[in-house]
Design a protein around this motif. Structure first.
Motif, PDB file in Angstrom:
ATOM      1  N   ASP A 150      -1.712   7.488   1.824  1.00  0.00           N
ATOM      2  CA  ASP A 150      -1.160   6.137   1.723  1.00  0.00           C
ATOM      3  C   ASP A 150       0.061   6.162   0.821  1.00  0.00           C
ATOM      4  O   ASP A 150       0.233   7.073   0.009  1.00  0.00           O
ATOM      5  CB  ASP A 150      -2.208   5.154   1.191  1.00  0.00           C
ATOM      6  N   PHE A 152       2.910   3.463  -1.445  1.00  0.00           N
ATOM      7  CA  PHE A 152       3.104   2.126  -2.006  1.00  0.00           C
ATOM      8  C   PHE A 152       4.365   1.488  -1.436  1.00  0.00           C
ATOM      9  O   PHE A 152       5.416   2.126  -1.333  1.00  0.00           O
ATOM     10  CB  PHE A 152       3.207   2.190  -3.526  1.00  0.00           C
ATOM     11  N   CYS A 153       4.257   0.206  -1.066  1.00  0.00           N
ATOM     12  CA  CYS A 153       5.386  -0.591  -0.605  1.00  0.00           C
ATOM     13  C   CYS A 153       5.367  -1.908  -1.371  1.00  0.00           C
ATOM     14  O   CYS A 153       4.355  -2.620  -1.339  1.00  0.00           O
ATOM     15  CB  CYS A 153       5.307  -0.856   0.898  1.00  0.00           C
ATOM     16  N   ASN A 165      -0.642  -3.421  -8.404  1.00  0.00           N
ATOM     17  CA  ASN A 165      -0.839  -1.997  -8.624  1.00  0.00           C
ATOM     18  C   ASN A 165      -0.339  -1.656 -10.018  1.00  0.00           C
ATOM     19  O   ASN A 165       0.861  -1.774 -10.301  1.00  0.00           O
ATOM     20  CB  ASN A 165      -0.081  -1.185  -7.557  1.00  0.00           C
ATOM     21  N   HIS A 168       2.445   1.211 -10.372  1.00  0.00           N
ATOM     22  CA  HIS A 168       3.807   0.823 -10.030  1.00  0.00           C
ATOM     23  C   HIS A 168       4.238  -0.451 -10.747  1.00  0.00           C
ATOM     24  O   HIS A 168       5.408  -0.847 -10.640  1.00  0.00           O
ATOM     25  CB  HIS A 168       3.933   0.626  -8.517  1.00  0.00           C
ATOM     26  N   GLY A 172       2.082  -5.237  -4.215  1.00  0.00           N
ATOM     27  CA  GLY A 172       2.557  -4.612  -2.990  1.00  0.00           C
ATOM     28  C   GLY A 172       1.422  -4.194  -2.087  1.00  0.00           C
ATOM     29  O   GLY A 172       0.285  -4.668  -2.196  1.00  0.00           O
ATOM     30  N   PHE A 173       1.747  -3.288  -1.187  1.00  0.00           N
ATOM     31  CA  PHE A 173       0.803  -2.750  -0.213  1.00  0.00           C
ATOM     32  C   PHE A 173       0.710  -1.232  -0.396  1.00  0.00           C
ATOM     33  O   PHE A 173       1.559  -0.618  -1.032  1.00  0.00           O
ATOM     34  CB  PHE A 173       1.261  -3.050   1.220  1.00  0.00           C
ATOM     35  N   ALA A 174      -0.322  -0.662   0.163  1.00  0.00           N
ATOM     36  CA  ALA A 174      -0.452   0.797   0.227  1.00  0.00           C
ATOM     37  C   ALA A 174      -0.793   1.135   1.675  1.00  0.00           C
ATOM     38  O   ALA A 174      -1.956   1.380   2.017  1.00  0.00           O
ATOM     39  CB  ALA A 174      -1.522   1.302  -0.732  1.00  0.00           C
ATOM     40  N   ALA A 194      -2.611  -2.565  -2.020  1.00  0.00           N
ATOM     41  CA  ALA A 194      -2.166  -1.457  -2.870  1.00  0.00           C
ATOM     42  C   ALA A 194      -3.256  -1.067  -3.858  1.00  0.00           C
ATOM     43  O   ALA A 194      -3.136  -1.260  -5.072  1.00  0.00           O
ATOM     44  CB  ALA A 194      -0.882  -1.840  -3.596  1.00  0.00           C
ATOM     45  N   ARG A 195      -4.324  -0.516  -3.342  1.00  0.00           N
ATOM     46  CA  ARG A 195      -5.413  -0.015  -4.182  1.00  0.00           C
ATOM     47  C   ARG A 195      -5.992   1.232  -3.531  1.00  0.00           C
ATOM     48  O   ARG A 195      -5.777   1.493  -2.350  1.00  0.00           O
ATOM     49  CB  ARG A 195      -6.491  -1.076  -4.358  1.00  0.00           C
ATOM     50  N   ASP A 363       9.075  -0.035   4.712  1.00  0.00           N
ATOM     51  CA  ASP A 363       8.535  -0.757   3.561  1.00  0.00           C
ATOM     52  C   ASP A 363       9.063  -2.183   3.463  1.00  0.00           C
ATOM     53  O   ASP A 363       8.661  -2.935   2.582  1.00  0.00           O
ATOM     54  CB  ASP A 363       8.865  -0.005   2.269  1.00  0.00           C
TER      55      ASP A 363
END
Length: 452
Positions: A150, A152-153, A165, A168, A172-174, A194-195, A363
């Motif tokens: 994965d 991070f975005c 997160n 970072h 965000g998202f992962a 994002a985990r 992203d």
């Protein structure tokens, strides 16, 4: 008048010759490489597959656009860019419209509505269509490795699934990515918070992807490879139940370190008596954690080296340290081979994620709805397929055969082209000074379908 023309203007002279600039060069495009992307799509059919998987509920007689992801491959990241590209002659040509007499393409608002139109079920169907694209396009061998990871975005606002997160220091998202090792093609991309993924989540993804792939690859042995985030007991059990193999990173603990204590002491002794800066050794053994229902093979890599000592009063300022990394696997082989030649090769996936995320801007998931952002992720993955198709058509003797997408875009896609539409023919005039004109011709002919 809506088609007014800017007036000519002068720039400083060159060799005493006046330099005048105007906008009367005719119908031109800055993306001559769209011709290659069009051929790649005709060969791969990835966009047609996505279009079939996402039915459009609107009246087909009132729709004047076709779904195509070449704009993303050309570097136009956002849907708002399409407002400027609606009349681009090669963009029209890429979706099967005449460059001058053809109707204008979709605007930003139309594309945004398209991204938000699918339901959760249809978004999942799109992801499954990309999985089928991979299964039907790539010819497998007896054993194929799939990398899962994965990345991070960052989020761009109050978006669904956005999660804080701490590493970072932002929301965000992962998104989860799966790639085929041999071909470097994407298998699946999944939007998620994002985990760190839970074991049940990893098991679900592995189960569904494996089940779908086995329909296309009934005689292929699949190996799942991932870092310590994916070394969960649920993932191992799922892979074993599905008849697949795995090699995952495994977090160390006091029980594993106790099993390696004697090996670590021997390594310290040999390192102290040698002149080498670093000394490695490998070991494999069977280990059963408290949550495991059976013992599993664990590979350990031990590396001894001298590290700076922060304590005051030390004579040399250096101290001996042993770093231990663990891997759990169902594969056969020596410990060194499994760690160095199998597990460590997963580093190539970081380059593939970079192509997807940084060079195709996957992203930029700026929709509020998580379903719409998943659709955007699918479209960017389709653009990956097109760029990969163009690169695969480049002869291996060329330096661009292994180039990144950004380099291919700069050298083969971003080429000025003049487009002239006649009654029975469309002519594309590329620059006579194009440095890659021989390669462009070779790639274009290579992407042509076989037969008369």
């Amino acid at each position: 008048m809506t088609d007014d023309m800017p007036l000519p203007f002068d720039l400083p002279a060159v060799r005493r010759k006046k330099l005048t600039v105007d906008f009367e060069g005719g119908n031109q495009s800055s993306d001559g490489g769209l011709l290659l992307l069009r051929q790649a799509e005709r060969k791969l059919g990835v966009c047609r597959r996505l279009a079939e998987a996402m039915p459009d509920r609107r009246d087909p007689d009132r729709i004047r656009h076709a779904m195509f992801v070449s704009a993303i491959a050309c570097g136009h990241k956002d849907a708002i860019d399409l407002d400027r590209l609606r009349h681009d002659p090669l963009m029209k040509l890429a979706v099967g419209r005449c460059p001058e007499s053809g109707a204008a393409l979709a605007s930003q608002s139309t594309i945004s509505r398209l991204e938000n139109a699918p339901s959760k079920t249809e978004a999942a169907r799109l992801a499954a269509a990309l999985l089928d694209q991979f299964g039907t396009t790539v010819k497998p061998g007896q054993l194929e490795i799939l990398d899962i990871d994965d990345t991070f975005c960052a989020a761009h606002g109050a978006q669904q699934l956005a999660f804080w997160n701490a590493h970072h220091d932002e929301r965000g998202f992962a998104s989860m990515h799966i790639y085929h090792v041999t071909s470097g093609t994407p298998v699946a991309t999944i939007l998620r918070p994002a985990r760190t993924p839970k074991g049940t989540e990893v098991r679900t993804v592995i189960k569904h992807v494996t089940k779908r792939l086995q329909k296309h690859w009934p005689n292929t042995r699949i190996v799942w490879r991932g870092d310590g985030h994916y070394g969960r007991v649920e993932a191992m059990e799922g892979a074993e139940n599905d008849g697949t193999d795995y090699i995952f990173g495994l977090a160390g603990n006091s029980a594993l370190d106790a099993l390696m204590a004697e090996t670590a002491d021997n390594l310290r002794f040999h390192h102290a008596s040698s002149n080498q800066a670093k000394l490695r050794t490998y070991a494999s053994f069977f280990y059963q954690a408290g949550s495991w229902d059976r013992p599993r093979k664990v590979v350990a890599r031990l590396e001894c080296s001298l590290q700076p000592d922060g304590r005051e009063g030390t004579a040399t300022g250096m101290r001996q340290e042993v770093d231990i990394r663990y891997v759990v696997t169902s594969l056969e082989g020596t410990a060194q081979h499994l760690y160095e030649d199998v597990y460590c090769q997963r580093g190539q996936m970081e380059n593939l994620i970079k192509l997807h995320k940084a060079q195709l801007a996957s992203d930029r998931m700026s929709c509020h709805s998580a379903t719409a952002n998943q659709v955007r992720l699918v479209l960017h993955t389709a653009a990956f397929w097109l760029m990969h198709g163009v690169r695969a058509a480049i002869p291996q003797t060329s330096s661009l055969a292994t180039a990144e997408f950004a380099t291919i875009r700069e050298r083969l896609i971003k080429i000025g082209a003049r487009v002239i539409e006649h009654a029975a023919r469309i002519r594309i005039h590329l620059p006579s000074s194009c440095p890659e004109r021989a390669l462009f011709r070779t790639v274009a002919r290579s992407l042509m379908p076989c037969g008369p």
